[in-house]
Design a protein around this motif. Structure first.
Motif, mmCIF file in Angstrom:
data_model
loop_
_atom_site.group_PDB
_atom_site.id
_atom_site.type_symbol
_atom_site.label_atom_id
_atom_site.label_comp_id
_atom_site.label_asym_id
_atom_site.label_seq_id
_atom_site.Cartn_x
_atom_site.Cartn_y
_atom_site.Cartn_z
ATOM 1 N N PRO A 70 0.803 -1.224 0.000
ATOM 2 C CA PRO A 70 0.000 0.000 0.000
ATOM 3 C C PRO A 70 0.835 1.273 0.000
ATOM 4 C CG PRO A 70 0.085 -0.948 2.203
ATOM 5 C CD PRO A 70 0.772 -1.924 1.277
ATOM 6 N N ASP A 71 0.254 2.314 -0.600
ATOM 7 C CA ASP A 71 0.817 3.648 -0.456
ATOM 8 C C ASP A 71 0.481 4.135 0.941
ATOM 9 O OD1 ASP A 71 1.782 3.732 -3.053
ATOM 10 O OD2 ASP A 71 -0.065 4.574 -3.849
ATOM 11 N N VAL A 72 1.437 4.778 1.589
ATOM 12 C CA VAL A 72 1.244 5.199 2.979
ATOM 13 C C VAL A 72 1.741 6.622 3.181
ATOM 14 C CG1 VAL A 72 1.460 2.834 3.846
ATOM 15 C CG2 VAL A 72 3.468 4.309 3.771
ATOM 16 N N ARG A 73 1.380 7.152 4.331
ATOM 17 C CA ARG A 73 1.880 8.441 4.786
ATOM 18 C C ARG A 73 2.259 8.256 6.249
ATOM 19 N NH1 ARG A 73 0.249 13.952 2.563
ATOM 20 N NH2 ARG A 73 -0.216 12.519 0.890
ATOM 21 N N LEU A 74 3.463 8.673 6.606
ATOM 22 C CA LEU A 74 3.947 8.616 7.981
ATOM 23 C C LEU A 74 4.126 10.046 8.471
ATOM 24 C CD1 LEU A 74 5.180 7.108 10.456
ATOM 25 C CD2 LEU A 74 7.383 7.251 9.253
ATOM 26 N N VAL A 75 3.567 10.346 9.635
ATOM 27 C CA VAL A 75 3.702 11.672 10.229
ATOM 28 C C VAL A 75 4.434 11.528 11.558
ATOM 29 C CG1 VAL A 75 2.467 13.685 11.129
ATOM 30 C CG2 VAL A 75 1.551 12.445 9.156
ATOM 31 N N VAL A 76 5.503 12.307 11.706
ATOM 32 C CA VAL A 76 6.309 12.319 12.930
ATOM 33 C C VAL A 76 6.370 13.768 13.388
ATOM 34 C CG1 VAL A 76 8.603 11.885 13.908
ATOM 35 C CG2 VAL A 76 7.667 10.344 12.155
ATOM 36 N N TYR A 77 6.193 13.997 14.688
ATOM 37 C CA TYR A 77 6.210 15.376 15.175
ATOM 38 C C TYR A 77 6.741 15.450 16.589
ATOM 39 C CZ TYR A 77 1.884 13.886 17.381
ATOM 40 O OH TYR A 77 0.960 13.191 18.118
ATOM 41 N N GLU A 78 7.150 16.661 16.961
ATOM 42 C CA GLU A 78 7.606 16.928 18.322
ATOM 43 C C GLU A 78 7.398 18.414 18.592
ATOM 44 O OE1 GLU A 78 11.815 15.990 18.331
ATOM 45 O OE2 GLU A 78 12.337 17.916 17.469
ATOM 46 N N TYR A 84 7.634 23.840 17.221
ATOM 47 C CA TYR A 84 6.924 22.636 16.789
ATOM 48 C C TYR A 84 7.574 22.178 15.487
ATOM 49 C CZ TYR A 84 3.253 19.658 14.919
ATOM 50 O OH TYR A 84 2.563 18.596 14.402
ATOM 51 N N ARG A 85 7.931 20.901 15.407
ATOM 52 C CA ARG A 85 8.540 20.343 14.206
ATOM 53 C C ARG A 85 7.731 19.130 13.744
ATOM 54 N NH1 ARG A 85 12.252 21.197 17.925
ATOM 55 N NH2 ARG A 85 13.877 22.745 17.535
ATOM 56 N N SER A 86 7.618 18.983 12.443
ATOM 57 C CA SER A 86 6.932 17.800 11.917
ATOM 58 C C SER A 86 7.561 17.382 10.606
ATOM 59 C CB SER A 86 5.440 18.084 11.708
ATOM 60 O OG SER A 86 5.260 19.075 10.714
ATOM 61 N N ALA A 87 7.443 16.099 10.325
ATOM 62 C CA ALA A 87 7.888 15.541 9.048
ATOM 63 C C ALA A 87 6.752 14.685 8.508
ATOM 64 C CB ALA A 87 9.145 14.701 9.227
ATOM 65 N N VAL A 88 6.565 14.770 7.201
ATOM 66 C CA VAL A 88 5.566 13.955 6.517
ATOM 67 C C VAL A 88 6.300 13.159 5.447
ATOM 68 C CG1 VAL A 88 3.476 13.958 5.111
ATOM 69 C CG2 VAL A 88 3.723 15.621 6.976
ATOM 70 N N VAL A 89 6.093 11.853 5.485
ATOM 71 C CA VAL A 89 6.759 10.939 4.560
ATOM 72 C C VAL A 89 5.674 10.241 3.756
ATOM 73 C CG1 VAL A 89 8.248 8.914 4.390
ATOM 74 C CG2 VAL A 89 8.593 10.567 6.258
ATOM 75 N N THR A 90 5.801 10.221 2.442
ATOM 76 C CA THR A 90 4.913 9.416 1.609
ATOM 77 C C THR A 90 5.755 8.347 0.937
ATOM 78 O OG1 THR A 90 5.183 10.824 -0.334
ATOM 79 C CG2 THR A 90 3.364 11.365 1.159
ATOM 80 N N GLY A 91 5.127 7.230 0.649
ATOM 81 C CA GLY A 91 5.870 6.161 -0.002
ATOM 82 C C GLY A 91 5.084 4.870 -0.029
#
Length: 152
Positions: A70-78, A84-91
């Motif tokens: 599956p195609d996914v999205r991962l969200v990581v934050y702190e 406030y920091r966040s990263a969004v990963v698709t793959g």
């Protein structure tokens, strides 16, 4: 009350965020039906790959969403007091068969944080424990900083 300033993070800043945080929210979709779960992961910044150990039962909703690649999205934050920091990963999330595991895979999964305890409604023998690699298509990071307004 201060003003917020949002900026895009550099690759190095984004990799640092992903490396020091080992948990995030993984979102998958089938048709128009979304599914999101909290997960823990290991991150290889050099290869920019994520390694996950996901547990489900054969009849579970999670299994249905994980079928195939599956195609996914991962969200990581702190966040801290001012930032406030966040990263969004698709793959694409790809299962790794146990007979295809390499020493490098084992090392990455060893870095993956696991809960201190696990609670399942089924016995362990009824669980499907699968190792996955997330191969990113995009990785982006943003930082929002609260700027003092000088009225204090």
């Amino acid at each position: 009350m201060g003003l917020e300033q949002e900026t895009e993070m550099t690759r190095e800043e984004t990799d640092a965020l992903l490396g020091r945080n080992e948990t995030g929210v993984l979102a998958l979709a089938r048709d128009d039906d979304p599914y999101a779960i909290p997960i823990s992961y290991g991150y290889d910044a050099d290869a920019r790959r994520f390694y996950m150990r996901l547990v489900s039962t054969p009849e579970s909703e999670k299994s249905r969403f994980l079928s195939g690649t599956p195609d996914v999205r991962l969200v990581v934050y702190e966040e801290d007091a001012q930032t406030y920091r966040s990263a969004v990963v698709t793959g694409t999330l790809e299962p790794i068969a146990r007979d295809e595991l390499t020493p490098e895979h084992v090392e990455q999964y060893g870095e993956t944080k696991r809960p201190l305890f696990e609670i399942w409604g089924q016995s362990r023998k009824d669980l499907d424990i699968q190792l996955y690699v997330l191969r990113p298509t995009t990785i982006s990071g943003r930082r929002t900083e609260l700027q003092p307004d000088g009225d204090d």
